[in-house]
Scaffold this motif. Structure first.
Motif, PDB file in Angstrom:
ATOM      1  N   TRP A   1       1.126  -0.978   0.166  1.00 13.67           N
ATOM      2  CA  TRP A   1      -0.208  -0.113  -0.292  1.00 13.67           C
ATOM      3  C   TRP A   1       0.364   1.317  -0.130  1.00 13.67           C
ATOM      4  O   TRP A   1       1.776   1.686   0.345  1.00 13.67           O
ATOM      5  CB  TRP A   1      -1.302  -0.102   1.396  1.00 13.67           C
ATOM      6  CG  TRP A   1      -1.898  -1.203   1.876  1.00 13.67           C
ATOM      7  CD1 TRP A   1      -1.958  -2.091   2.462  1.00 13.67           C
ATOM      8  CD2 TRP A   1      -3.345  -0.953   0.471  1.00 13.67           C
ATOM      9  NE1 TRP A   1      -2.709  -3.091   1.912  1.00 13.67           N
ATOM     10  CE2 TRP A   1      -3.318  -2.230   1.143  1.00 13.67           C
ATOM     11  CE3 TRP A   1      -3.671  -0.798  -0.405  1.00 13.67           C
ATOM     12  CZ2 TRP A   1      -4.635  -2.899   0.603  1.00 13.67           C
ATOM     13  CZ3 TRP A   1      -5.074  -1.532  -0.917  1.00 13.67           C
ATOM     14  CH2 TRP A   1      -6.055  -2.403  -0.187  1.00 13.67           C
TER      15      TRP A   1
ATOM     16  N   SER B   1      -4.214  -5.432   5.646  1.00 11.67           N
ATOM     17  CA  SER B   1      -3.916  -3.383   5.742  1.00 11.67           C
ATOM     18  C   SER B   1      -3.100  -2.705   5.524  1.00 11.67           C
ATOM     19  O   SER B   1      -2.698  -3.488   7.416  1.00 11.67           O
ATOM     20  CB  SER B   1      -5.452  -3.043   5.758  1.00 11.67           C
ATOM     21  OG  SER B   1      -5.843  -1.714   5.959  1.00 11.67           O
TER      22      SER B   1
ATOM     23  N   VAL C   1      -7.973   2.913   3.256  1.00 13.28           N
ATOM     24  CA  VAL C   1      -7.287   1.341   3.277  1.00 13.28           C
ATOM     25  C   VAL C   1      -9.022   0.719   3.383  1.00 13.28           C
ATOM     26  O   VAL C   1      -9.176  -0.557   2.361  1.00 13.28           O
ATOM     27  CB  VAL C   1      -6.120   1.236   2.876  1.00 13.28           C
ATOM     28  CG1 VAL C   1      -5.709  -0.208   2.976  1.00 13.28           C
ATOM     29  CG2 VAL C   1      -5.413   1.898   2.790  1.00 13.28           C
TER      30      VAL C   1
END
Length: 359
Positions: free
Chosen positions: A180, A220, A226
């Motif tokens: 991410w 995550s 997110v």
């Protein structure tokens, strides 16, 4: 392997010698502390005091549990050591070869390949290692690589993930650990990240086994945006339903969290979002709406996560290696009985990271 003994490999024990909580640089040495913007979005646990925060209370309970468990461990304390690993630019090579694709090729790693010297592992090819024991191969790019039993891997840029769809296997257990993006990553570029569009374009919906109830696990960051993206956009696109949210709490060998649980910056835990498919959710009903905290000592290697398949096998006897196909997307190491895909899929398979044991 010897005829009288069975050999296996595990991560080197010294990779988990986390004796002290992680420490950040002293603010006084860094100059004045940057002021937080008034409009900066707060994460789900920083808006409340510790005593009012249900998650932090549960994490503290998990810390107490870990400490009590580890009090009985009388092993002599060892000094945390520095480690250097093969600095192979797997991601860069995969990106450079991202357009050099054709209908998926498959290569079984037979004894001929396992005995080869300086084997040239190539991108965008599905390799299969179907031995019932680990094997070592000597590669031209990464030196000696350890292959776990019954594994497959595709070293590829993630935009070529559709190669797996054309191969045809469907999976009932899927793990994703996306890189991410955040402000720090965009500023420092410590690794290649994927944005929301990249991740949403992954053909996960075409890889899920719809003939049975299947489980999808997505790691995550601790960011509301997110988490909502996973639950509302990814799960919707993949035609699966939200199951629950769990947490991985990272602790030292004495049970202390590696970072302050109330820190507004970096967290001592990571978030795991679970989803499932299938009209009949009896297979995962015991997990629904649970809040479990997985406690473990993190490895001194970036982006290594607990092996979820062993956790679920202990909890609900799933996945069954005989009937369930398992897939890890954005993999950075190989697992037994898994197909793994990623642009760094062999990053943590150097034999230097393992030690041999007799079982």
């Amino acid at each position: 392997m010897g005829a009288d003994t069975i050999k296996d490999f595990i991560w080197r024990k010294d990779l988990f010698y986390v004796e002290q909580p992680f420490r950040k640089a002293n603010i006084e040495q860094m100059g004045k502390k940057k002021k937080k913007k008034n409009n900066m979005k707060r994460t789900h646990d920083e808006a409340f005091e510790e005593s009012q925060n249900d998650l932090v209370l549960k994490l503290n309970q998990a810390v107490d549990f870990c400490k009590n468990k580890l009090l009985s461990n009388n092993e002599i304390s060892l000094i945390q050591s520095e480690h250097t690993f093969n600095d192979v630019p797997f991601a860069e090579i995969a990106t450079q070869q991202s357009d050099n694709i054709r209908p998926i090729q498959q290569i079984p790693l037979t004894d001929y390949f396992l005995r080869a010297s300086k084997l040239g592992i190539q991108t965008n090819i599905l390799y299969t290692h179907d031995k019932i024991h680990p094997s070592l191969i000597d590669t031209a790019i990464g030196g000696q690589i350890l292959l776990p039993e019954n594994c497959r891997f595709l070293w590829s840029d993630m935009k070529n993930a559709r190669l797996l769809v054309s191969e045809g296997t469907k999976y009932s257990f899927i793990v994703l650990d996306p890189p991410w993006a955040n402000k720090s990553v965009r500023r420092k570029h410590p690794y290649n990240w994927s944005d929301f569009t990249d991740i949403k374009n992954l053909p996960v919906e075409n890889l899920i086994d719809r003939t049975k109830s299947s489980l999808i696990c997505c790691w995550s960051t601790n960011c509301d945006k997110v988490e909502e993206f996973i639950k509302n956009e990814l799960f919707t696109k993949w035609n699966c339903q939200y199951l629950t949210t769990w947490y991985w709490l990272k602790v030292t060998r004495s049970g202390e969290p590696v970072l302050d649980l109330t820190s507004l910056d970096k967290k001592s835990y990571e978030t795991l979002i679970l989803g499932y498919t299938g009209d009949d959710d009896d297979r995962f009903s015991s997990l629904k709406n649970t809040t479990k905290i997985i406690c473990s000592i993190p490895a001194l290697i970036h982006s290594t996560k607990p092996a979820l398949h062993t956790l679920f096998q202990n909890l609900i006897n799933f996945p069954n290696n005989d009937i369930d196909h398992c897939l890890e997307i954005y993999a950075r190491n190989l697992l037994p009985n898994f197909t793994s895909i990623g642009n760094e899929v062999l990053k943590h398979q150097s034999i230097d990271l393992f030690e041999e044991i007799t079982i």
